[in-house]
Scaffold this active site. Structure first.
Site: not given
Length: 348
Positions: A72-73, A117, A166, A225
């Site tokens: 997402k980032t 975020d 999330t 990640r």
């Protein structure tokens, strides 16, 4: 951020902090073409960005939802990069007052991309201020208190908000409705993760045959990640144990990840602790989340947000109105007789 050293600098005894910082940045794709996976979302974002470019306007506000670690980032950075706009980073927990948001929004330059975020964790007063800002690029500043309070309108420069969450269910409907585009990111399949690992391995100076890439992918829980984090641990293992030219075969990968208690399907120490408590202590459940968290010595939020989603997704845990239960697949993975068989064994 992991404190790592580059292979060449390690052998020379010199720190490589700047090199590692550069590698950290390089591991993130800078364009949608470089971004692996999420094919549908990439296509939708590309259309949105192309339309904004043709019309010479800022892209619509974007909401990215999905589990942690799926990009997402990185996608927010790509939106800014491909739009040719500056990027401002913030987070929901950091915006606890309307004044915090007002200061942030009023400092944005025209066309800037604002990434927030965990946007669902903003304070309610800030959320309500954001409604007007997203829709009309304006906020109202309250001056004074009580009957003498006055509202002063403040015009904002046009901006694009990219929100990441999330837990999209916690977003109030008025806020969710103001995003022009909403995307949900899905877990990656092993083939996609192998592409991520292959690219990252080149950046990290590790040579990985196909079988070794597949082994890391299988243990990465469908999350890029985690795949990159495990690859770093493999690289550390190669550095310490003197792998030739940074090469890591499947045996080396297995040894490295076993050392860090990551098993063949990606379960770590905490995952197995939760499963073993559920199976051994509570005979497969049902058991409440708080009770389970106390038993393994972790916060219930950690169990619910970090451990439970993966165990439910692979079919090792079930959620019922009465509590969490272990499935037969969990017993089989732990090599523990199923609850009914265990009860019979206890009677012997």
């Amino acid at each position: 951020m992991d404190d790592l050293r580059d292979l060449s600098d390690h052998r020379n005894g010199e720190p490589a902090d700047e090199t590692e910082l550069a590698i950290d940045g390089a591991l993130r794709p800078t364009s949608l073409a470089e971004f692996v996976g999420q094919q549908k979302v990439r296509g939708q974002l590309q259309l949105l960005l192309d339309a904004a470019r043709i019309q010479q306007r800022s892209p619509d506000h974007i909401l990215l939802s999905g589990p942690p670690g799926l990009g997402k980032t990185t996608l927010a950075m790509i939106v800014a990069h491909e739009s040719g706009r500056p990027l401002r980073l913030s987070s929901g927990p950091a915006i606890q007052h309307a004044g915090d948001l007002a200061a942030l929004l009023s400092s944005l330059t025209p066309g800037e991309v604002l990434f927030i975020d965990e946007v669902h964790r903003m304070a309610r007063a800030a959320e309500e201020m954001l409604y007007l800002a997203m829709e009309d690029f304006r906020i109202d500043i309250m001056v004074g208190k009580g009957a003498g309070a006055t509202s002063i309108p403040l015009d904002l420069a046009p901006f694009t908000l990219v929100g990441a969450t999330t837990r999209s269910g916690l977003l109030p409907n008025p806020l969710r409705d103001r995003f022009g585009f909403t995307a949900h990111l899905e877990y990656y399949d092993p083939a996609e993760l192998e592409q991520v690992i292959e690219r990252s391995a080149v950046m990290l100076g590790v040579t990985l045959p196909s079988a070794a890439r597949g082994e890391i992918a299988r243990r990465s829980r469908g999350t890029p990640r985690i795949a990159n984090r495990l690859l770093r641990r493999v690289r550390d293992y190669v550095i310490v144990h003197g792998g030739a030219e940074g090469e890591a075969d499947i045996a080396t990968v297995g040894a490295a990840l076993d050392l860090y208690d990551v098993d063949a399907i990606g379960l770590d120490r905490l995952d197995r602790s939760v499963l073993e408590a559920l199976v051994r202590r509570f005979r497969g459940g049902p058991v409440g989340l708080n009770t389970l968290a106390v038993t393994v010595g972790e916060e219930s939020e950690t169990i619910e947000s970090v451990v439970e989603p993966y165990l439910v997704r692979i079919g090792f845990m079930g959620r019922t109105p009465r509590g969490r239960i272990a499935t037969p697949e969990a017993y089989a993975h732990l090599r523990i007789p199923h609850a009914e068989d265990a009860l019979r064994l206890d009677d012997l």
